[in-house]
Structures are given as C-alpha cells and as structure tokens.
Design an enzyme around this catalytic site. Structure first.
Site, mmCIF file in Angstrom:
data_model
loop_
_atom_site.group_PDB
_atom_site.id
_atom_site.type_symbol
_atom_site.label_atom_id
_atom_site.label_comp_id
_atom_site.label_asym_id
_atom_site.label_seq_id
_atom_site.Cartn_x
_atom_site.Cartn_y
_atom_site.Cartn_z
ATOM 1 N N SER A 40 19.047 33.785 -15.250
ATOM 2 C CA SER A 40 19.488 32.388 -15.203
ATOM 3 C C SER A 40 20.784 32.132 -15.964
ATOM 4 O O SER A 40 21.389 31.077 -15.804
ATOM 5 C CB SER A 40 18.399 31.475 -15.770
ATOM 6 O OG SER A 40 18.083 31.864 -17.101
ATOM 7 N N ASP A 328 19.858 23.249 -22.653
ATOM 8 C CA ASP A 328 18.410 23.007 -22.621
ATOM 9 C C ASP A 328 17.734 23.943 -23.616
ATOM 10 O O ASP A 328 18.394 24.561 -24.449
ATOM 11 C CB ASP A 328 17.848 23.124 -21.195
ATOM 12 C CG ASP A 328 17.885 24.554 -20.643
ATOM 13 O OD1 ASP A 328 18.211 25.501 -21.412
ATOM 14 O OD2 ASP A 328 17.593 24.735 -19.448
ATOM 15 N N HIS A 331 19.233 27.617 -22.587
ATOM 16 C CA HIS A 331 20.535 27.961 -21.998
ATOM 17 C C HIS A 331 21.701 27.242 -22.662
ATOM 18 O O HIS A 331 21.614 26.047 -22.935
ATOM 19 C CB HIS A 331 20.528 27.632 -20.506
ATOM 20 C CG HIS A 331 19.440 28.328 -19.748
ATOM 21 N ND1 HIS A 331 18.221 27.728 -19.486
ATOM 22 C CD2 HIS A 331 19.355 29.581 -19.247
ATOM 23 C CE1 HIS A 331 17.451 28.591 -18.825
ATOM 24 N NE2 HIS A 331 18.106 29.723 -18.670
#
Ligand SMILES: *[C@@H]1O[C@H](CO)[C@@H](O)[C@H](O)[C@H]1NC(C)=O
Length: 365
Positions: A40, A328, A331
């Site tokens: 991600s 977040d 990340h």
C-alpha cells in the site's frame, strides 16, 4: 567566490552527467519507464479492482490529490512513485489491473503493487491481494505485451534502461508474523528474517532475468513508531515500541547485506538500498525539524494518536495534512513521501546507497 566555484562545479557535473547518459533519446531524463512492485505504500489503485477488505477508495483519501478525490492511494495526495515519475518526466505508471493498461500505455511503466501484500506470498493471502510472485508474473505478461509491440531487442533495451521501485515488507511483520502465533512457533525471529531475505534474493534475481538492471528497494520503516502500533501497544506517551523496531532494524541490516551479495554476483545489476528508516524516525521524533507539527499522530483516524482506521464519514480529518508525518494510522502524508522520494532522487549515501536516482541515470546501465 566560493558560491561561484560551487555553481561552476555543479554545471560541470551536470554536463558530465548528460554525456554519460549517452544523449538520451527518450524524452525527459532519458528513462523510458518506471515499474513498481509492493504494497500500500506504492499502490496507486490496483486494489480498486480486487475483492479485498483493504481499501482506500473513499473520502477523505486523496483529498489533496489533483484532481481531489480517492484514487486507491493510501494517502492524502501523491505517493513516492508519483514523485519519481514526475521527476523522470514520464507518465505515472499505469495500474496493472486498470482497463487502460494495454498497448502503448504500458511502454512508459506499470504499477503492479497490491495493498496488504508483502515479500512472502502468505502475507495478505487471506485478503485476496496480488502477492509478490503474482506481481512478478504479471511483469512477465507485460514484457510479452511490450515485445509484441516493439520487438525483442528494443524491449531488452527498454527494460534495461528503466527504473524499478520495490516497496514492501511492513505487512510481513505487523500484519502477519507479529500477530500470528503459528508463524512464531514455526520460525524464530532470526529464521523469519532469513526466510524473507532468501525470498528477496530469489525475487531480485527473477527481476534481473526479466532484464531489469536499475532497482531501488525500500528498507522497512520504523514500524514501532506508527500510530497503529502505538495504539496496539497501549502507548501513553507516544514513544516508539522498541520490541517492534528491533527485528525491523535487524532486517534492514540483512537487506543491505543481501543486496551487496547480489551486486557482487551480478556486477551489472544496479541495486540501491533506500534508507526509509532513519529519515522517517527523525520526522516522527523531531517533526518540527522538518517543518511538521505532528510526528506520531495521524491526520485522519480515530482514538489516541489517530491510531485506528480513517473511516468515512465519521473520522476526524485534519485541515492541513502537510503538518503531519502520517496521513492515517499507518501511511505517510504526501509531504512525507515528497521528502522520502527526494532522498531517492538526490539523497546522500546515508539515505540511498550505493547510488541515488540522479547518479543511476548518469551511469549507463
Ligand atoms: C500467490 O498468488 C498466486 C496467483 O494468484 C496463487 O496461485 C498462490 O496461491 C499465491 N500464494 C499464496 C501462498 O497464497
């Protein structure tokens, strides 16, 4: 006076760099394409095409993107590979699973990344991710597609001159081994590290056999300092969780040794280690030094340190994500990725070794 000498020196270096790069035929910096593998941290939307619970295709993700809106990036805006493509003056790599990933569009690069995946194929398997073996297989499919368009010889040249970025490994620890007593019973921390490094060795050689020669591979970040881990460990003061960082630091040392050994076996393979750990640790623990206001508290999320997921529409979202290291629970923000990608592009040996992107471009593959 010194400044003048300095700028003349820079000019000479730039000229030498231009000569060394062999008078680029392609546009921009002469790099034909950027290919991206990983999780991600580099996924730019493949996950949107997968049935998986790991998603970021809802607001406020992408709130600072151009145009604003969710893209599948786990970020408020651009991620490191976006910055790299922009620097190289080539289109941002097309997502492998996107319908437009065909024809001439794949000639400037493809992103194979899948959120939730890791170095090991078992990591994220329950979430239906594209594991790294699959990502490399997909690269093989793209290579065939390129050959069908420009022929074998030009394809070899394109793949040799292209830049590759691999950014993964966090999930192998925080979302797999660290949570999985069965894995822990099967592998000591040292044996698990050996397993990961062996997998990396194999995968990097596979990439070489496909024709890649210029690869950047991210270290692990200080996982014990991310908001999610602070919550998981019940941190009160927000200091990093050392027992999470210890195996991470050991892995990063091992990764550098693995890369050095591959370079020795394949002297024409430019493999650069990207130190994400130290700059991110500095940003988290001394945010104001880099112009951030918040090091270990995310912009969007729930609970202490915003270490629980950023959920639409109930989560608090900060006004200015540039004040935050983390977007977040896990990340980085666009601004953090900007700093990390600048390190890849022109950082010193402390951040990228043995070569940064500018140096790699200047050297013929
Ligand atoms: C990795 O992906 C391939 C292709 O989707 C799949 O066949 C394989 O089972 C996966 N490996 C694991 C361990 O899940």
């Amino acid at each position: 006076m010194e400044a003048r000498v300095g700028s003349v020196g820079v000019l000479v270096l730039l000229t030498v760099a231009a000569l060394l790069s062999g008078c680029a035929e392609a546009a921009g910096k002469g790099i034909p394409a950027l290919f991206v593998f990983g999780d991600s941290t580099v996924d730019t939307g493949n996950q949107n095409y997968i049935t998986s619970v790991i998603k970021s295709n809802y607001p406020p993700y992408g709130k600072d993107f151009n145009p604003p809106g969710p893209t599948g990036r786990f970020c408020n805006g651009k991620v490191a590979n976006d910055f790299l493509a922009d620097f190289l003056e080539i289109p941002r790599p097309v997502n492998y699973l996107a319908p437009e990933a065909k024809g001439s569009r794949v000639l400037t690069g493809v992103n194979f990344a899948s959120s939730g995946s890791g170095y090991l194929d078992i990591t994220g398997a329950l979430f239906g991710v594209l594991n790294l073996t699959r990502q490399l297989d997909n690269f093989g499919i793209v290579k065939k597609e390129i050959i069908s368009q420009i022929g074998e010889e030009s394809t070899d040249k394109l793949l040799r001159e292209s830049i590759y970025l691999i950014s993964t490994g966090s999930n192998d620890f925080v979302n797999s081994y660290n949570l999985n007593p069965i894995l822990q019973a099967k592998f000591t921390p040292a044996a698990y590290e050996t397993l990961l490094l062996g997998t990396i060795d194999t995968n990097l050689k596979t990439l070489y056999d496909y024709g890649a020669r210029r690869v950047f591979i991210d270290s692990l970040s200080p996982l014990g300092c991310v908001p999610e881990q602070l919550v998981l460990a019940g941190s009160k003061d927000g200091s990093c969780i050392e027992k999470v960082n210890v195996p991470v630091k050991s892995f990063n040392v091992g990764l550098q040794a693995t890369l050095a050994s591959i370079r020795q076996q394949r002297p024409d393979y430019d493999l650069s280690y990207v130190n994400v750990y130290d700059p991110l640790l500095e940003a988290i623990t001394q945010p104001e030094k880099l112009g951030f206001k918040f090091g270990n508290t995310a912009c969007c999320g729930e609970g202490p340190f915003k270490g629980l997921p950023c959920v639409n529409p109930i989560s608090d979202v900060c006004d200015n994500a540039d004040d935050y290291v983390f977007w977040d629970l896990f990340h980085p923000t666009e601004r953090t990725y900007d700093i990390l990608s600048s390190n890849i592009i022109k950082g010193s040996g402390l951040f990228v070794s043995p070569m940064n992107l500018e140096q790699m471009i200047a050297k013929k593959p």
